[in-house]
Scaffold this motif. Structure first.
Motif, PDB file in Angstrom:
ATOM      1  N   ILE B 224       0.813  -1.220   0.000  1.00  0.00           N
ATOM      2  CA  ILE B 224       0.000   0.000   0.000  1.00  0.00           C
ATOM      3  C   ILE B 224       0.841   1.260   0.000  1.00  0.00           C
ATOM      4  N   ASN B 225       2.163   1.101   0.050  1.00  0.00           N
ATOM      5  CA  ASN B 225       3.037   2.269   0.062  1.00  0.00           C
ATOM      6  C   ASN B 225       4.298   1.927  -0.738  1.00  0.00           C
ATOM      7  N   PRO B 226       4.754   2.849  -1.596  1.00  0.00           N
ATOM      8  CA  PRO B 226       5.952   2.568  -2.389  1.00  0.00           C
ATOM      9  C   PRO B 226       7.161   2.192  -1.540  1.00  0.00           C
ATOM     10  N   ARG B 227       7.200   2.662  -0.280  1.00  0.00           N
ATOM     11  CA  ARG B 227       8.325   2.337   0.603  1.00  0.00           C
ATOM     12  C   ARG B 227       8.449   0.833   0.841  1.00  0.00           C
ATOM     13  N   GLN B 228       7.338   0.109   0.676  1.00  0.00           N
ATOM     14  CA  GLN B 228       7.366  -1.325   0.970  1.00  0.00           C
ATOM     15  C   GLN B 228       7.941  -2.149  -0.182  1.00  0.00           C
ATOM     16  N   ILE B 229       8.023  -1.555  -1.360  1.00  0.00           N
ATOM     17  CA  ILE B 229       8.409  -2.322  -2.556  1.00  0.00           C
ATOM     18  C   ILE B 229       9.832  -2.865  -2.431  1.00  0.00           C
ATOM     19  N   ARG B 230      10.756  -1.979  -2.055  1.00  0.00           N
ATOM     20  CA  ARG B 230      12.164  -2.378  -2.014  1.00  0.00           C
ATOM     21  C   ARG B 230      12.378  -3.527  -1.010  1.00  0.00           C
ATOM     22  N   THR B 231      11.731  -3.419   0.135  1.00  0.00           N
ATOM     23  CA  THR B 231      11.884  -4.461   1.161  1.00  0.00           C
ATOM     24  C   THR B 231      11.403  -5.809   0.630  1.00  0.00           C
ATOM     25  N   ILE B 232      10.249  -5.802  -0.005  1.00  0.00           N
ATOM     26  CA  ILE B 232       9.691  -7.064  -0.513  1.00  0.00           C
ATOM     27  C   ILE B 232      10.590  -7.628  -1.614  1.00  0.00           C
ATOM     28  N   HIS B 233      11.060  -6.768  -2.518  1.00  0.00           N
ATOM     29  CA  HIS B 233      11.930  -7.254  -3.598  1.00  0.00           C
ATOM     30  C   HIS B 233      13.234  -7.827  -3.034  1.00  0.00           C
ATOM     31  N   GLU B 234      13.759  -7.181  -1.992  1.00  0.00           N
ATOM     32  CA  GLU B 234      15.003  -7.690  -1.378  1.00  0.00           C
ATOM     33  C   GLU B 234      14.805  -9.106  -0.854  1.00  0.00           C
ATOM     34  N   ILE B 235      13.658  -9.331  -0.242  1.00  0.00           N
ATOM     35  CA  ILE B 235      13.437 -10.648   0.361  1.00  0.00           C
ATOM     36  C   ILE B 235      13.179 -11.707  -0.712  1.00  0.00           C
ATOM     37  N   PHE B 236      12.578 -11.309  -1.807  1.00  0.00           N
ATOM     38  CA  PHE B 236      12.361 -12.250  -2.901  1.00  0.00           C
ATOM     39  C   PHE B 236      13.620 -12.452  -3.752  1.00  0.00           C
ATOM     40  N   ALA B 237      14.637 -11.606  -3.551  1.00  0.00           N
ATOM     41  CA  ALA B 237      15.847 -11.726  -4.362  1.00  0.00           C
ATOM     42  C   ALA B 237      16.664 -12.934  -3.917  1.00  0.00           C
ATOM     43  N   PRO B 238      17.135 -13.732  -4.845  1.00  0.00           N
ATOM     44  CA  PRO B 238      17.994 -14.863  -4.473  1.00  0.00           C
ATOM     45  C   PRO B 238      19.388 -14.383  -4.074  1.00  0.00           C
ATOM     46  N   SER B 239      20.077 -15.183  -3.252  1.00  0.00           N
ATOM     47  CA  SER B 239      21.449 -14.839  -2.852  1.00  0.00           C
ATOM     48  C   SER B 239      22.402 -15.181  -4.004  1.00  0.00           C
ATOM     49  N   GLN B 240      23.644 -14.672  -3.897  1.00  0.00           N
ATOM     50  CA  GLN B 240      24.650 -14.985  -4.926  1.00  0.00           C
ATOM     51  C   GLN B 240      24.886 -16.488  -5.028  1.00  0.00           C
ATOM     52  N   ASP B 241      24.918 -17.180  -3.884  1.00  0.00           N
ATOM     53  CA  ASP B 241      25.119 -18.636  -3.908  1.00  0.00           C
ATOM     54  C   ASP B 241      23.962 -19.332  -4.614  1.00  0.00           C
ATOM     55  N   GLU B 242      22.756 -18.861  -4.318  1.00  0.00           N
ATOM     56  CA  GLU B 242      21.583 -19.473  -4.957  1.00  0.00           C
ATOM     57  C   GLU B 242      21.626 -19.267  -6.478  1.00  0.00           C
ATOM     58  N   ILE B 243      22.076 -18.085  -6.893  1.00  0.00           N
ATOM     59  CA  ILE B 243      22.143 -17.795  -8.339  1.00  0.00           C
ATOM     60  C   ILE B 243      23.214 -18.666  -8.999  1.00  0.00           C
ATOM     61  N   ARG B 244      24.372 -18.762  -8.341  1.00  0.00           N
ATOM     62  CA  ARG B 244      25.448 -19.584  -8.919  1.00  0.00           C
ATOM     63  C   ARG B 244      25.004 -21.039  -9.060  1.00  0.00           C
ATOM     64  N   HIS B 245      24.353 -21.547  -8.031  1.00  0.00           N
ATOM     65  CA  HIS B 245      23.890 -22.934  -8.091  1.00  0.00           C
ATOM     66  C   HIS B 245      22.836 -23.100  -9.191  1.00  0.00           C
TER      67      HIS B 245
END
Lengths: 97, 299
Positions: B224-245
């Motif tokens: 409900i607020n643009p401020r929440q977008i970055r937080t949610i995207h960060e949590i859905f982002a895979p880690s570098q190890d996950e990407i490499r695998h």
């Protein structure tokens, strides 16, 4: 279409425009524009007002537009809202297409 | 198999021109213009006109555009559908979906409007919002009710009110509803979208809830607020190890396909279909974050 009673649409918030339509006096579309960007865009705003009202069949009315930097699409939306309110219709929005 | 990401669905009141014109700049995967709860009865017409004009005049780039119409039991619903569907530019979010028949009724009206306006039949998609106990219990039938349905979404505030409880920070009262909706969506092959997190000043609470729904398997979350977008995207982002695998898995899969091998292994471990699909999902999330590559697997 004839505007019988005054109608209002829109707000005075930033990026919006408040449109008031009042019964005409036989002089066509008269526009009283108060805009934060009147010097730059006054002519363009009046052109959109005339074009939109004419498309909707309104040819004789007094329009007061207090503009707070509305885009053309907002201006058209507020004009259409006002005209449909004047007509007492909820509005089937595709009729004018 | 390439699908649009729906990590974030930003709610935007449909009668606020400033918010509508700026909605595309915050980076949400989807923007949902609201004609329902955010709009007073006296302004329903104004919001409908504004959203129609915005859809036909403004560009929101690659962002998915969704419009929440008023409920089918109101006099506004058909006018909303006509205004939005005739533009051919938005997905319809159907509120208060309780049965498969609700979706069918909505789909029927959409088809009539598409036909009348020369829009490709079936091109307008529907997201069904589940907001009641009845809707949750019918979620499996709702999810498979019509090919137009691309997602089902939980609306936690209305749902918890219907349960005679409230939406808490910890969210245990939502566990059954979330799992029902998720299983219904996965069974039907469509997306599952979680509810909003209402306290925009509670970033820790948002983080915890997003981690929970990501782990459950949801595709994303309403906000409900643009401020929440970055937080949610960060949590859905895979880690570098996950990407490499994931890259190693996809490379092994593509190599096996190239050599006609039915058996895929990576570092001595068998790579089966679920592992490949998980790797694909990881890389597509990485791509959405601006790095890595998109993966389209041939079935």
């Amino acid at each position: 279409m004839k505007i019988e009673t005054p109608v209002v649409a829109g707000t005075l918030e930033s990026s919006d425009v408040m449109i008031t339509l009042e019964p005409g006096t036989g002089g066509g579309i008269e526009i009283d524009l108060n805009s934060t960007v009147e010097k730059q865009f006054g002519c363009a705003i009046k052109k959109v007002i005339v074009e939109t009202l004419t498309e909707l069949g309104v040819t004789d009315t007094k329009v007061t537009a207090v503009d707070r930097g509305a885009l053309d699409c907002t201006l058209r939306a507020r004009l259409k809202t006002a005209v449909f309110r004047a007509a007492g219709q909820e509005g089937s929005l595709c009729q004018e297409d | 198999m390439s699908r649009r990401l729906r990590r974030t669905m930003l709610f935007v009141p449909g009668n606020n021109p400033g918010m509508v014109k700026d909605a595309g700049i915050y980076g949400a995967d989807s923007i949902m213009f609201d004609l329902e709860d955010a709009i007073s009865l006296a302004e329903k017409d104004a919001a409908r006109f504004l959203i129609r004009e915005a859809l036909t005049s403004l560009s929101f780039g690659q962002t998915e555009i969704i419009v929440r119409i008023n409920g089918l039991d109101t006099k506004f619903a058909l006018l909303d559908l006509e205004a939005v569907v005739s533009t051919g530019k938005a997905t319809i979010r159907l509120p208060k979906t309780e049965t498969a028949d609700d979706v069918l009724a909505c789909a029927e009206q959409i088809a009539l409007i598409e036909k009348a306006h020369g829009i490709e039949i079936g091109s307008t998609k529907i997201i069904a919002a589940i907001e009641s106990a009845r809707g949750v219990l019918n979620a499996p039938a709702i999810a498979v009710s019509h090919p137009r349905l691309s997602a089902i979404a939980l609306a936690a505030e209305d749902y918890t009110a219907d349960l005679k409880t409230s939406h808490t920070r910890e969210g245990s009262e939502l566990y059954f509803g979330r799992c029902m909706i998720l299983h219904a969506a996965r069974s039907a092959g469509i997306d599952a979208i979680d509810s909003i997190f209402a306290d925009v000043n509670d970033e820790e609470g948002l983080r915890n809830e997003t981690k929970l729904i990501r782990q459950l398997g949801f595709d994303g979350k309403s906000c409900i607020n643009p401020r929440q977008i970055r937080t949610i995207h960060e949590i859905f982002a895979p880690s570098q190890d996950e990407i490499r695998h994931a890259e190693a898995v996809i490379n092994a899969y593509e190599d096996a396909l190239q050599h006609g091998s039915g058996l895929i292994s990576l570092n001595g471990k068998l790579v089966d279909r679920p592992v490949v699909l998980r790797a694909q999902r990881t890389l597509n999330f990485a791509k959405a974050m601006g790095f890595g590559r998109e993966v389209n697997l041939d079935e």
